[in-house]
Design an enzyme around this catalytic site. Structure first.
Site, PDB file in Angstrom:
ATOM      1  N   THR A 195      -1.878   1.424  -1.911  1.00 32.27           N
ATOM      2  CA  THR A 195      -2.853   0.831  -0.968  1.00 32.27           C
ATOM      3  C   THR A 195      -2.091   0.290   0.247  1.00 32.27           C
ATOM      4  O   THR A 195      -0.855   0.331   0.282  1.00 32.27           O
ATOM      5  CB  THR A 195      -3.593  -0.379  -1.592  1.00 32.27           C
ATOM      6  OG1 THR A 195      -2.628  -1.408  -1.837  1.00 32.27           O
ATOM      7  CG2 THR A 195      -4.321  -0.021  -2.864  1.00 32.27           C
ATOM      8  N   GLY A 255      -7.921 -10.406  -2.617  1.00 29.52           N
ATOM      9  CA  GLY A 255      -6.663 -11.084  -2.914  1.00 29.52           C
ATOM     10  C   GLY A 255      -5.677 -10.857  -1.794  1.00 29.52           C
ATOM     11  O   GLY A 255      -5.818  -9.912  -1.013  1.00 29.52           O
ATOM     12  N   GLY A 276      -9.022  -0.336   0.336  1.00 24.21           N
ATOM     13  CA  GLY A 276      -8.121  -0.405  -0.820  1.00 24.21           C
ATOM     14  C   GLY A 276      -8.841  -0.336  -2.158  1.00 24.21           C
ATOM     15  O   GLY A 276      -9.797   0.417  -2.357  1.00 24.21           O
ATOM     16  N   ILE A 277      -8.370  -1.168  -3.074  1.00 26.69           N
ATOM     17  CA  ILE A 277      -8.889  -1.140  -4.446  1.00 26.69           C
ATOM     18  C   ILE A 277     -10.363  -1.554  -4.465  1.00 26.69           C
ATOM     19  O   ILE A 277     -11.180  -0.962  -5.187  1.00 26.69           O
ATOM     20  CB  ILE A 277      -8.033  -2.063  -5.344  1.00 26.69           C
ATOM     21  CG1 ILE A 277      -6.605  -1.504  -5.454  1.00 26.69           C
ATOM     22  CG2 ILE A 277      -8.647  -2.213  -6.726  1.00 26.69           C
ATOM     23  CD1 ILE A 277      -5.609  -2.419  -6.166  1.00 26.69           C
ATOM     24  N   TYR A 316       1.864 -16.020  -5.542  1.00 28.04           N
ATOM     25  CA  TYR A 316       0.997 -14.907  -6.001  1.00 28.04           C
ATOM     26  C   TYR A 316       0.991 -14.831  -7.535  1.00 28.04           C
ATOM     27  O   TYR A 316      -0.073 -14.720  -8.159  1.00 28.04           O
ATOM     28  CB  TYR A 316       1.538 -13.613  -5.391  1.00 28.04           C
ATOM     29  CG  TYR A 316       0.721 -12.368  -5.670  1.00 28.04           C
ATOM     30  CD1 TYR A 316      -0.503 -12.153  -5.033  1.00 28.04           C
ATOM     31  CD2 TYR A 316       1.185 -11.391  -6.546  1.00 28.04           C
ATOM     32  CE1 TYR A 316      -1.237 -10.999  -5.267  1.00 28.04           C
ATOM     33  CE2 TYR A 316       0.465 -10.234  -6.787  1.00 28.04           C
ATOM     34  CZ  TYR A 316      -0.751 -10.040  -6.141  1.00 28.04           C
ATOM     35  OH  TYR A 316      -1.474  -8.892  -6.379  1.00 28.04           O
ATOM     36  N   ASP A 327     -16.643  -8.902   2.243  1.00 26.72           N
ATOM     37  CA  ASP A 327     -15.287  -9.037   2.817  1.00 26.72           C
ATOM     38  C   ASP A 327     -15.358 -10.045   3.954  1.00 26.72           C
ATOM     39  O   ASP A 327     -16.452 -10.494   4.321  1.00 26.72           O
ATOM     40  CB  ASP A 327     -14.743  -7.677   3.291  1.00 26.72           C
ATOM     41  CG  ASP A 327     -13.228  -7.587   3.100  1.00 26.72           C
ATOM     42  OD1 ASP A 327     -12.518  -8.464   3.647  1.00 26.72           O
ATOM     43  OD2 ASP A 327     -12.750  -6.674   2.415  1.00 26.72           O
ATOM     44  N   ASN A 341     -12.192  -9.182  -6.649  1.00 27.54           N
ATOM     45  CA  ASN A 341     -11.071  -8.309  -6.271  1.00 27.54           C
ATOM     46  C   ASN A 341     -10.286  -8.844  -5.077  1.00 27.54           C
ATOM     47  O   ASN A 341      -9.076  -8.610  -5.001  1.00 27.54           O
ATOM     48  CB  ASN A 341     -11.616  -6.910  -5.952  1.00 27.54           C
ATOM     49  CG  ASN A 341     -10.620  -6.081  -5.189  1.00 27.54           C
ATOM     50  OD1 ASN A 341      -9.652  -5.584  -5.751  1.00 27.54           O
ATOM     51  ND2 ASN A 341     -10.817  -5.951  -3.877  1.00 27.54           N
TER      52      ASN A 341
HETATM   53  P1  NAP Z   1      -6.001  -5.080   0.308  1.00 27.86           P
HETATM   54  O1  NAP Z   1      -5.937  -3.669   0.760  1.00 27.86           O
HETATM   55  O2  NAP Z   1      -5.265  -6.115   1.096  1.00 27.86           O
HETATM   56  O3  NAP Z   1      -7.546  -5.518   0.174  1.00 27.86           O
HETATM   57  C1  NAP Z   1      -7.936  -6.822  -0.152  1.00 27.86           C
HETATM   58  C2  NAP Z   1      -9.213  -7.129   0.598  1.00 27.86           C
HETATM   59  O4  NAP Z   1      -9.611  -8.476   0.309  1.00 27.86           O
HETATM   60  C3  NAP Z   1      -9.006  -7.037   2.103  1.00 27.86           C
HETATM   61  O5  NAP Z   1     -10.070  -6.345   2.717  1.00 27.86           O
HETATM   62  C4  NAP Z   1      -8.967  -8.485   2.491  1.00 27.86           C
HETATM   63  O6  NAP Z   1      -9.298  -8.721   3.845  1.00 27.86           O
HETATM   64  C5  NAP Z   1      -9.970  -9.090   1.537  1.00 27.86           C
HETATM   65  N1  NAP Z   1      -9.858 -10.531   1.539  1.00 27.86           N
HETATM   66  C6  NAP Z   1      -8.714 -11.276   1.660  1.00 27.86           C
HETATM   67  N2  NAP Z   1      -9.026 -12.575   1.723  1.00 27.86           N
HETATM   68  C7  NAP Z   1     -10.360 -12.667   1.643  1.00 27.86           C
HETATM   69  C8  NAP Z   1     -11.271 -13.761   1.693  1.00 27.86           C
HETATM   70  N3  NAP Z   1     -10.852 -15.013   1.818  1.00 27.86           N
HETATM   71  N4  NAP Z   1     -12.595 -13.506   1.596  1.00 27.86           N
HETATM   72  C9  NAP Z   1     -13.043 -12.252   1.481  1.00 27.86           C
HETATM   73  N5  NAP Z   1     -12.231 -11.171   1.448  1.00 27.86           N
HETATM   74  C10 NAP Z   1     -10.909 -11.373   1.537  1.00 27.86           C
HETATM   75  O7  NAP Z   1      -5.494  -5.243  -1.181  1.00 27.86           O
HETATM   76  P2  NAP Z   1      -5.529  -4.210  -2.422  1.00 27.86           P
HETATM   77  O8  NAP Z   1      -4.185  -3.637  -2.551  1.00 27.86           O
HETATM   78  O9  NAP Z   1      -6.707  -3.345  -2.353  1.00 27.86           O
HETATM   79  O10 NAP Z   1      -5.680  -5.281  -3.602  1.00 27.86           O
HETATM   80  C11 NAP Z   1      -6.928  -5.640  -4.172  1.00 27.86           C
HETATM   81  C12 NAP Z   1      -6.660  -6.590  -5.330  1.00 27.86           C
HETATM   82  O11 NAP Z   1      -5.765  -5.978  -6.256  1.00 27.86           O
HETATM   83  C13 NAP Z   1      -6.003  -7.899  -4.907  1.00 27.86           C
HETATM   84  O12 NAP Z   1      -6.516  -8.963  -5.685  1.00 27.86           O
HETATM   85  C14 NAP Z   1      -4.534  -7.672  -5.247  1.00 27.86           C
HETATM   86  O13 NAP Z   1      -3.853  -8.878  -5.482  1.00 27.86           O
HETATM   87  C15 NAP Z   1      -4.672  -6.837  -6.504  1.00 27.86           C
HETATM   88  N6  NAP Z   1      -3.477  -6.020  -6.818  1.00 27.86           N
HETATM   89  C16 NAP Z   1      -3.086  -5.015  -5.989  1.00 27.86           C
HETATM   90  C17 NAP Z   1      -1.959  -4.254  -6.331  1.00 27.86           C
HETATM   91  C18 NAP Z   1      -1.482  -3.091  -5.494  1.00 27.86           C
HETATM   92  O14 NAP Z   1      -0.510  -2.451  -5.894  1.00 27.86           O
HETATM   93  N7  NAP Z   1      -2.120  -2.767  -4.397  1.00 27.86           N
HETATM   94  C19 NAP Z   1      -1.254  -4.557  -7.494  1.00 27.86           C
HETATM   95  C20 NAP Z   1      -1.675  -5.601  -8.292  1.00 27.86           C
HETATM   96  C21 NAP Z   1      -2.810  -6.321  -7.951  1.00 27.86           C
HETATM   97  P3  NAP Z   1      -8.096  -8.953   4.932  1.00 27.86           P
HETATM   98  O15 NAP Z   1      -6.798  -8.572   4.333  1.00 27.86           O
HETATM   99  O16 NAP Z   1      -8.488  -8.111   6.080  1.00 27.86           O
HETATM  100  O17 NAP Z   1      -8.070 -10.417   5.194  1.00 27.86           O
END
Ligand code: NAP
Length: 466
Positions: free
Chosen positions: A407, A309, A237-238, A372, A257, A307
């Site tokens: 994502t 989350g 993802g991001i 959140y 991660d 990052n």
């Molecule tokens: P994602 O695809 O779920 O990736 C997040 C990564 O963080 C996953 O690999 C996850 O692992 C890892 N993670 C979760 N808990 C963790 C922990 N305790 N220790 C270490 N790693 C951990 O999410 P994304 O969409 O790329 O989002 C990245 C960030 O952008 C997040 O902070 C999210 O809140 C923010 N964001 C995203 C969006 C959007 O539209 N996508 C919008 C606003 C903000 P697992 O899931 O495998 O546990």
């Protein structure tokens, strides 16, 4: 997940149906490719009488190969004194001229009557913006203006820029940069970012630049050379896009991660010539493990990107306590603990960067996301409260607040809500992980030393919380 509607909308059948039924009309955005000039097409520069920033602007423009034109005497004189050659342009409805960028130095505006100069510059060229064009107004930080009339007029610029963002369409963006007195030499990295296609999905944002020690960048293709960065949640993802973008800019990236994702994490790190650190950031020992890792294997770290989350959505009455605790701990409290440990051990180097990932949910709130949104609003609070503290150590702290980004997190949203989420912004589309990553790379740039305490939304000017 890709958005098939964008390709359809840009086909000839799609265009016919869009015009007939008034459907959303997302443009294919111009995104950065290696070696690309930071100005795309011709740039028109204007300035209010008494403008104070034109020589700082000229310094940046002088590094581009793109044609620079000026409108009005003030901008022409400023460029001449900066020894930058620019043709003078007189607006003419018939000339078919298109501009890749319209830039106005509004720093000379001292009262509301003088705002008219901004109208006089933009009005004749407002319909001459090329696709994926850039509209930028540069002013003085209102809170730091001594005269209330000047403060009022400078604050008024926000309304202009945000409305332009809603009008210009065709993948164009509109931004406001406020420069504090004495911070003129800090404008370069921010002006480059907002002019370039790296800011494709960032629009209607207001950035404040403060005074800081100047940091030079000798190679703008590799501004992060010799820097060490940590990116959490980097296996996909991001986070993966952030790691790739920081590595592209020359950084040595440590990708972190959770242990179950170690295989994917190692693949990402290997591809980038980086390192993998499989760790749960909420584990009790995580802050010390991270600190020791950078103290022992590197001489500290230069950039940390918080990052990682999660979302655990439920309306408040149905939310289990563990959903609340887990979301707050991963998205906010663990970041505070890690920062505290790194700072206590002096493990963040001089001119370091702390970069956080918030969300527009943290600004606007969202149904089913009390946990959140609380955590992501807390991230903004952390940026605001820590920025003066870290300033004393020459470390900046900023956040991005993504809107709808394509994502795994957003692919899990039910179809109808996902479609609505994608279209509810001035660009009628979701952003890509790289759009968030580019904003983070701009914060990380050594020349962004004056950019601190900012929260920039990467949301295509979302209607939520606007
Ligand atoms: P994602 O695809 O779920 O990736 C997040 C990564 O963080 C996953 O690999 C996850 O692992 C890892 N993670 C979760 N808990 C963790 C922990 N305790 N220790 C270490 N790693 C951990 O999410 P994304 O969409 O790329 O989002 C990245 C960030 O952008 C997040 O902070 C999210 O809140 C923010 N964001 C995203 C969006 C959007 O539209 N996508 C919008 C606003 C903000 P697992 O899931 O495998 O546990």
């Amino acid at each position: 997940m890709s958005d098939g509607y964008i390709n359809f909308a840009n086909s000839s059948l799609g265009q016919t149906l869009i015009k007939s039924f008034g459907l959303p009309n997302p443009e294919i955005l111009d995104r950065y490719e290696a070696g690309q000039d930071f100005i795309r097409g011709s740039l028109l520069l204007g300035a209010a009488e008494g403008a104070e920033l034109s020589s700082a602007i000229a310094k940046t423009l002088g590094n581009s190969q793109s044609p620079i034109l000026t409108s009005g005497d003030t901008a022409a004189k400023a460029l001449k004194s900066a020894k930058l050659s620019a043709a003078s342009y007189t607006p003419n409805e018939e000339d078919g001229q298109k501009f890749g960028a319209l830039v106005f130095d509004a720093s000379g505006i001292k009262n509301s009557a003088q705002l008219r100069q901004m109208y006089d510059f933009f009005h004749p060229v407002a319909r001459k913006m090329a696709k994926s064009g850039r509209l930028i107004v540069i002013g003085r930080t209102p809170e730091l203006c001594k005269d209330p009339k000047e403060q009022t007029a400078q604050r008024a610029l926000e309304g202009f820029v945000r409305s332009c963002g809603k009008e210009i369409r065709k993948g164009s963006t509109s931004q406001l940069i406020y420069v504090a007195p004495g911070a003129e030499n800090q404008l370069d990295s921010t002006l480059r970012f907002f002019l370039s296609s790296k800011s494709a999905y960032v629009s209607a944002q207001v950035v404040r630049i403060s005074k800081a020690a100047e940091q030079s960048v000798s190679n703008w293709e590799k501004p992060l050379a010799e820097k060490v960065a940590l990116v959490t949640g980097a296996s996909r993802g991001i986070g993966k896009a952030i790691a790739e973008t920081l590595a592209r800019d020359g950084a040595k990236v440590v990708c972190l991660d959770i242990p179950p994702s170690e295989e994917e994490l190692k693949a990402v790190a290997t591809e980038l010539g980086g390192e993998a650190l499989a760790l749960d950031i909420t584990a009790e020992e995580a802050p010390q493990t991270i600190t020791d890792y950078f103290k022992n294997n590197h001489q500290g770290l230069d950039i940390i990107v918080h990052n990682a989350g999660v979302t655990r959505d439920k309306t408040l009455g149905r939310m289990k306590p563990q959903f609340w605790d887990m979301t707050l701990d991963i998205n906010l409290s663990s970041e505070e603990r890690i920062n505290d440990a790194l700072l206590a051990a002096d493990a963040i180097n001089e001119n370091g960067r702390v970069i956080c990932v918030s969300s527009i949910s943290g600004i606007a709130g969202n149904m089913g996301q009390t946990n959140y949104s609380t955590s992501k609003a807390g991230v903004i609070g952390m940026v605001q409260s820590m920025s003066p503290v870290l300033n004393k150590k020459n470390i900046t702290i900023n956040a991005v607040a993504p809107g709808f980004i394509e994502t795994a997190m957003t692919a899990a949203i039910p179809f109808a809500i996902r479609q609505a989420g994608r279209r509810m912004n001035s660009m009628s589309q979701g952003g890509l992980p790289v759009d968030v990553a580019e904003a983070i790379a701009w914060y990380a740039n050594p020349a962004s030393a004056g950019v601190t305490g900012n929260v920039v939304r990467v949301c295509g000017q979302s209607l939520l919380g606007a």
